[in-house]
Design an enzyme around this catalytic site. Structure first.
Site, PDB file in Angstrom:
ATOM      1  N   LYS A  63      -2.248   4.745  23.411  1.00 64.46           N
ATOM      2  CA  LYS A  63      -2.771   3.939  22.459  1.00 64.46           C
ATOM      3  C   LYS A  63      -2.091   2.423  22.650  1.00 64.46           C
ATOM      4  CE  LYS A  63      -0.690   4.791  18.109  1.00 64.46           C
ATOM      5  NZ  LYS A  63      -0.738   5.141  16.508  1.00 64.46           N
ATOM      6  N   ASP A  64      -0.952   2.692  22.854  1.00 66.68           N
ATOM      7  CA  ASP A  64      -0.038   1.536  23.057  1.00 66.68           C
ATOM      8  C   ASP A  64      -0.335   0.505  24.488  1.00 66.68           C
ATOM      9  OD1 ASP A  64       1.444   2.009  20.740  1.00 66.68           O
ATOM     10  OD2 ASP A  64       3.144   3.147  22.128  1.00 66.68           O
ATOM     11  N   ARG A  66      -5.998  -0.988  11.218  1.00 68.31           N
ATOM     12  CA  ARG A  66      -6.864  -0.030  11.091  1.00 68.31           C
ATOM     13  C   ARG A  66      -7.000   0.898  10.184  1.00 68.31           C
ATOM     14  NH1 ARG A  66      -6.498   5.178  12.925  1.00 68.31           N
ATOM     15  NH2 ARG A  66      -4.380   4.761  13.752  1.00 68.31           N
ATOM     16  N   ARG A  67      -5.559   1.545   9.955  1.00 68.16           N
ATOM     17  CA  ARG A  67      -5.349   2.453   8.798  1.00 68.16           C
ATOM     18  C   ARG A  67      -5.674   1.745   7.404  1.00 68.16           C
ATOM     19  NH1 ARG A  67      -0.065   4.292  12.036  1.00 68.16           N
ATOM     20  NH2 ARG A  67      -1.358   6.014  13.308  1.00 68.16           N
ATOM     21  N   ARG A  95       7.009  -0.780   9.388  1.00 69.63           N
ATOM     22  CA  ARG A  95       7.207  -0.721  10.821  1.00 69.63           C
ATOM     23  C   ARG A  95       8.567   0.076  10.950  1.00 69.63           C
ATOM     24  NH1 ARG A  95       7.176  -4.816  15.129  1.00 69.63           N
ATOM     25  NH2 ARG A  95       7.510  -2.608  16.107  1.00 69.63           N
ATOM     26  N   THR A  97      12.703   5.944  11.138  1.00 70.38           N
ATOM     27  CA  THR A  97      12.894   4.922  10.401  1.00 70.38           C
ATOM     28  C   THR A  97      11.903   4.988   9.175  1.00 70.38           C
ATOM     29  OG1 THR A  97      13.612   3.687  12.223  1.00 70.38           O
ATOM     30  CG2 THR A  97      13.355   2.422  10.169  1.00 70.38           C
ATOM     31  N   ARG A  98      10.631   5.298   9.584  1.00 69.23           N
ATOM     32  CA  ARG A  98       9.309   5.413   8.555  1.00 69.23           C
ATOM     33  C   ARG A  98       9.573   6.280   7.693  1.00 69.23           C
ATOM     34  NH1 ARG A  98       3.855   3.801  12.249  1.00 69.23           N
ATOM     35  NH2 ARG A  98       5.013   2.822  13.916  1.00 69.23           N
ATOM     36  N   CYS A 120      -3.789  -4.032  18.711  1.00 70.61           N
ATOM     37  CA  CYS A 120      -3.676  -3.602  17.221  1.00 70.61           C
ATOM     38  C   CYS A 120      -3.750  -4.721  16.324  1.00 70.61           C
ATOM     39  CB  CYS A 120      -2.398  -3.046  17.209  1.00 70.61           C
ATOM     40  SG  CYS A 120      -1.159  -4.269  18.031  1.00 70.61           S
TER      41      CYS A 120
END
Ligand SMILES: NCc1[nH]cc(CCC(=O)O)c1CC(=O)O
Length: 311
Positions: A83-84, A131-132, A149, A154-155, A242
Site C-alpha cells: 500500500k505504500d 480514507r479512514r 502519525r 508510537t501510535r 494517500c
C-alpha cells in the site's frame, strides 16, 4: 547480486525490518546457497513525522530513496508494504513479486472500548488517513478525528497515554509485530474499505536483473497479484495516493472470479460513492478501471474536484 549475496534495502522501522527479515528468511529457506543482507535506509516519510502524509504530498514517500539505491546498484531488492507503493513504478524497476495478504482489514484499537459502537458521543479517534477518517465519519459523524502519525509502536504509545479514545491501524502491521492482541475488532469491510494492497508485501527489483527476478518468483501469490492489479488500476484511474479518501478491495472468490469493491468519499464522510464488480482474473486491470469510471460518474469526480484533483 555478487557471488550469491543479495542485498535488501529496507526502512528502519520495526515493521519494515520485520517485513524485510521475513522475506530474507523465505529466500534463504528456498535457496540455501544464497545469502541475504539487509541495508537500512531512511525515506522522506520516515524523516517528516509531524505532518499527515496527505499534507506532505508527493508520491513514493516511503519508497523513493530505496528505488534510487536499487537503480544505483547499491541494493538488489526492496521490500515494501504494497500500500505504500505508488501506482507507477520508475523506469528500470518492477514489482517482482506480490505476497499473499496477511490481513487486509483495519483494526479498531482502544484501551476502554471493545468496538466502535461503544464509543461515546464525540469520542476522540486517532488516524491521519483520509480514507479512514471519511469512512468513520460516514457511520459516526459525531466522532472527533484527530491526526496520528508515527510508526505502529508510537501510535499505540499515544493511545496508551490517553491522547485518544481509540485509534485505527492496519491489522496486518499489528499482527506482524506480534501485537495482534491489541486488536479489539477488525472493522468490517462494509464499513471501512481498506487501502490499495493493504496487508500484502511487494518485492521490488531491477527489471533487467533476470537472476534476481527468477530467485524471488516463488514469493508471488497469483490471487493477490490479480487482486493488486485491479486495485492499483483503480487507484491509477482516480489518480490516487494517500492524498484522497478512496478504498478498494479485490479478492479471488468462488469459480476463480475476481470480486472488486471500491469507494470514493468526501473528506467529511457526508458523501460516499461505493460500488462493486466482478469478472475473470485475467481482466483485473479492466475491472479496476471500469469501477473507477463508474464511481467517478456517480459523484466521485465532483468529490475529487473539491480537493483539487481533476480526472
Ligand atoms: N501507512 C503506513 C503503513 N504502511 C503499511 C502499514 C501496515 C501494513 C500493511 O498495510 O501492509 C502501515 C501502518 C498502518 O496503516 O497502520
Amino acid at each position: 547480486m555478487n557471488s550469491g549475496t543479495i542485498t535488501i534495502g529496507t526502512r528502519a522501522s520495526k515493521l519494515a525490518l520485520w517485513q524485510a527479515e521475513y522475506i530474507a528468511g523465505e529466500i534463504e529457506k528456498r535457496h540455501p546457497d544464497c545469502r541475504v543482507e539487509l541495508k537500512k535506509m531512511t525515506t522522506k516519510g520516515d524523516r517528516i513525522l509531524d505532518a499527515p502524509l496527505a499534507k506532505i504530498g508527493g508520491k513514493g514517500l516511503f519508497t523513493k530513496e530505496l528505488e534510487q539505491a536499487m537503480l544505483a546498484g547499491e541494493i538488489d531488492l526492496a521490500v515494501h508494504s504494497l500500500k505504500d507503493m505508488p501506482t507507477e513504478v520508475p523506469e528500470g524497476l518492477m514489482i517482482g513479486a506480490i505476497t499473499a495478504r496477511l490481513d487486509a482489514g483495519d483494526a479498531f484499537v482502544s484501551v476502554r472500548y471493545k468496538a466502535i459502537e461503544e464509543l461515546p458521543q464525540g469520542a476522540r479517534v486517532g488516524t491521519s488517513s483520509l480514507r479512514r477518517r471519511a469512512q468513520l465519519l460516514a457511520v459516526r459523524p459525531d466522532l472527533t478525528i484527530l491526526d496520528l502519525r508515527g510508526n505502529v509502536n508510537t501510535r499505540l504509545a499515544k493511545l496508551d497515554a490517553g491522547e485518544f479514545d481509540a485509534i485505527v491501524l492496519a491489522a496486518a502491521g499489528l499482527k506482524r509485530l506480534g501485537l495482534g492482541e491489541r486488536i479489539r475488532t477488525i472493522l468490517p469491510r462494509a464499513m471501512i474499505l481498506p487501502a490499495v494492497g493493504q496487508g500484502a508485501l511487494a518485492i521490488e527489483c531491477r527489471a533487467d536483473d533476470l537472476q534476481v527476478r527468477e530467485l524471488i518468483d516463488f514469493l508471488c501469490d497469483p490471487h493477490m497479484t490479480a487482486a493488486a492489479t485491479a486495485e492499483r488500476a483503480f487507484l491509477r484511474r482516480v489518480e490516487g495516493g494517500c492524498q484522497i479518501p478512496v478504498g478498494v478491495y479485490a479478492e479471488v472468490g468462488e469459480g476463480s472470479m475476481l470480486h472488486v469493491e471500491a469507494m470514493i468519499a468526501s473528506v467529511d464522510g457526508m458523501r460516499v460513492c461505493r460500488s462493486r464488480t466482478m469478472g475473470a482474473t485475467d481482466t483485473a486491470e479492466k475491472l479496476g478501471i471500469a469501477l473507477a469510471e463508474e464511481l467517478l460518474d456517480v459523484g466521485g469526480r465532483d468529490i475529487l474536484k473539491e480537493i483539487g484533483i481533476t480526472v
